[in-house]
Write a protein that holds these residues in place. Structure first.
Motif: not given
Length: 64
Positions: A13-17, A19-26, A35-37, A42-50
């Protein structure tokens, strides 16, 4: 909130998030890349509602 995200899932999740933000910034993708946020939070709080909705839990059981 009981953690339901395990170490591997959290790392992905950290890598994906990031990566998405970096690609958007680039400028490689549009502003929707921010949306990578969501995976970062969810990785920071270790909980995913889905995961909770569908009954998934990748967090290992606590050792006794």
């Amino acid at each position: 909130m009981t953690p339901n995200i395990g170490p591997l899932d959290r790392t992905l999740r950290i890598i994906l998030g990031l990566g998405l933000i970096a690609a958007s910034l680039a400028g490689l993708i549009g502003p929707w890349g921010y949306i990578g946020i969501i995976p970062l939070v969810t990785a920071a709080v270790r909980f995913c509602p889905a995961y909770r909705l569908v009954g998934l839990n990748t967090c290992p059981l606590p050792r006794l």
